[in-house]
Motif scaffolding. Structure first.
Motif, PDB file in Angstrom:
ATOM      1  N   LEU A 166       1.111   4.190  -2.995  1.00  0.00           N
ATOM      2  CA  LEU A 166       0.873   5.611  -2.732  1.00  0.00           C
ATOM      3  C   LEU A 166       2.098   6.449  -3.101  1.00  0.00           C
ATOM      4  O   LEU A 166       1.973   7.521  -3.703  1.00  0.00           O
ATOM      5  CB  LEU A 166       0.521   5.821  -1.261  1.00  0.00           C
ATOM      6  N   ALA A 179      -7.439  -0.646  -3.903  1.00  0.00           N
ATOM      7  CA  ALA A 179      -7.435   0.795  -3.662  1.00  0.00           C
ATOM      8  C   ALA A 179      -7.778   1.481  -4.977  1.00  0.00           C
ATOM      9  O   ALA A 179      -7.293   1.078  -6.044  1.00  0.00           O
ATOM     10  CB  ALA A 179      -6.075   1.271  -3.155  1.00  0.00           C
ATOM     11  N   TYR A 180      -8.621   2.501  -4.908  1.00  0.00           N
ATOM     12  CA  TYR A 180      -9.045   3.236  -6.099  1.00  0.00           C
ATOM     13  C   TYR A 180      -8.497   4.661  -6.031  1.00  0.00           C
ATOM     14  O   TYR A 180      -8.532   5.303  -4.979  1.00  0.00           O
ATOM     15  CB  TYR A 180     -10.568   3.253  -6.204  1.00  0.00           C
ATOM     16  N   PHE A 181      -7.995   5.128  -7.165  1.00  0.00           N
ATOM     17  CA  PHE A 181      -7.395   6.449  -7.249  1.00  0.00           C
ATOM     18  C   PHE A 181      -8.106   7.255  -8.335  1.00  0.00           C
ATOM     19  O   PHE A 181      -8.620   6.701  -9.313  1.00  0.00           O
ATOM     20  CB  PHE A 181      -5.904   6.343  -7.595  1.00  0.00           C
ATOM     21  N   GLU A 239      -5.025  10.670  -6.537  1.00  0.00           N
ATOM     22  CA  GLU A 239      -5.507  10.827  -5.166  1.00  0.00           C
ATOM     23  C   GLU A 239      -6.306   9.590  -4.759  1.00  0.00           C
ATOM     24  O   GLU A 239      -7.188   9.140  -5.491  1.00  0.00           O
ATOM     25  CB  GLU A 239      -6.400  12.065  -5.061  1.00  0.00           C
ATOM     26  N   LEU A 240      -5.980   9.025  -3.610  1.00  0.00           N
ATOM     27  CA  LEU A 240      -6.712   7.868  -3.107  1.00  0.00           C
ATOM     28  C   LEU A 240      -8.152   8.282  -2.811  1.00  0.00           C
ATOM     29  O   LEU A 240      -8.396   9.222  -2.061  1.00  0.00           O
ATOM     30  CB  LEU A 240      -6.041   7.343  -1.840  1.00  0.00           C
ATOM     31  N   CYS A 241      -9.113   7.572  -3.409  1.00  0.00           N
ATOM     32  CA  CYS A 241     -10.516   7.946  -3.209  1.00  0.00           C
ATOM     33  C   CYS A 241     -11.345   6.829  -2.598  1.00  0.00           C
ATOM     34  O   CYS A 241     -12.560   6.993  -2.418  1.00  0.00           O
ATOM     35  CB  CYS A 241     -11.151   8.410  -4.525  1.00  0.00           C
ATOM     36  N   THR A 264       1.132   9.182  -6.055  1.00  0.00           N
ATOM     37  CA  THR A 264       0.858  10.532  -5.572  1.00  0.00           C
ATOM     38  C   THR A 264       1.586  11.611  -6.366  1.00  0.00           C
ATOM     39  O   THR A 264       0.967  12.632  -6.726  1.00  0.00           O
ATOM     40  CB  THR A 264       1.197  10.654  -4.076  1.00  0.00           C
ATOM     41  N   ARG A 268       0.827  -1.208   0.000  1.00  0.00           N
ATOM     42  CA  ARG A 268       0.000   0.000   0.000  1.00  0.00           C
ATOM     43  C   ARG A 268       0.861   1.258   0.000  1.00  0.00           C
ATOM     44  O   ARG A 268       0.626   2.171  -0.780  1.00  0.00           O
ATOM     45  CB  ARG A 268      -0.921  -0.005   1.223  1.00  0.00           C
ATOM     46  N   GLU A 298     -11.006   2.526  -0.586  1.00  0.00           N
ATOM     47  CA  GLU A 298     -10.399   1.203  -0.465  1.00  0.00           C
ATOM     48  C   GLU A 298     -11.491   0.184  -0.173  1.00  0.00           C
ATOM     49  O   GLU A 298     -12.443   0.470   0.536  1.00  0.00           O
ATOM     50  CB  GLU A 298      -9.358   1.173   0.663  1.00  0.00           C
TER      51      GLU A 298
END
Length: 241
Positions: free
Chosen positions: A135, A153-155, A144-146, A139, A131, A148
């Motif tokens: 990131l 994980a969705y960005f 941007e992490l939006c 980044t 994780r 989980e």
């Protein structure tokens, strides 16, 4: 390459101000564009086009100062891992911004008429130390992490960061009437699991095969474990379905 990007952003700021874009939005937009430009190493003109034209597109999507926030649309929907990325791409192009995932794994989306932008998304497999590595890698690229969900994980990032003026959004399609989107493979896997549980419950209820009462529980757990392993394997392969 333009050696004076400040002049470009000064012109862009003035044009946006003249178009009635709120000062706070101008400040945040310019800051995001400057950050993106520093990552790409290109000139503003190469990346976004002429300042006046770019401002006209951005200004055309700016909200009116008096527009009430409650006019924003919200939408909850979900999909399996075989078509979630395809649907995120589709709905992102329609101005839907994912603000998070709820406890049921549904995408919590928001879209404000008159201010909607196109969004792009990506899904990453995360677990443990992976994780932090994901990131750290994404980044700096503006992701941007939006949300989980389980191992995923969705960005998100606005398409203006990668497509410039082409990311501007005009008319907004109507909000879809559905909230559940299952692919053929997702439906098949769900059906198999339900049949396993149903067969175990029926066999236990009628006493067939002298099965103990906890057989249904074991069948459900076995099916869930098998499904989780399959989902993990497909996700690792980057399966879209």
């Amino acid at each position: 390459m333009n050696t004076e990007p400040s002049a470009y952003f000064d012109e862009l700021t003035a044009a946006l101000r003249g178009a009635g874009v709120p000062a706070e939005q101008i400040t945040s937009t310019v800051a995001e564009l400057r950050g993106h430009l520093s990552d790409t190493g290109t000139s503003p003109e190469e990346e976004f086009g002429p300042a006046a034209g770019f401002a006209a597109r951005l200004g055309g999507t700016a909200p009116a100062a008096a527009e009430p926030a409650e006019q924003a649309e919200t939408w909850l929907w979900t999909a399996d891992i075989y078509n979630d990325r395809r649907l995120l791409d589709l709905h992102g192009d329609q101005g839907w911004e994912v603000e998070g995932l709820d406890t049921l794994g549904r995408f919590m989306c928001r879209r404000t008429p008159g201010a909607a932008l196109r969004w792009e998304y990506r899904r990453e497999l995360i677990n443990g130390k992976r994780r932090d590595a994901v990131l750290e890698r994404l980044t700096p690229e503006g992701w941007e992490l939006c949300g989980e969900w389980m191992l995923f994980a969705y960005f998100k990032r606005p398409k203006a960061a990668s497509e410039g003026p082409a990311a501007a959004l005009g008319t907004l399609p109507e909000r879809p009437g559905r909230w559940l989107f299952l692919s053929r493979k997702g439906k098949a896997l769900l059906a198999v699991w339900l049949l396993m549980v149903l067969a175990a419950v029926v066999a236990t209820t009628v006493g067939a095969f002298d099965l103990p009462p906890y057989t249904a529980l074991f069948a459900a757990l076995f099916g869930a474990a098998g499904g989780a392993i399959g989902l993990r394997r497909d996700a690792a392969k980057g399966c879209r379905g």
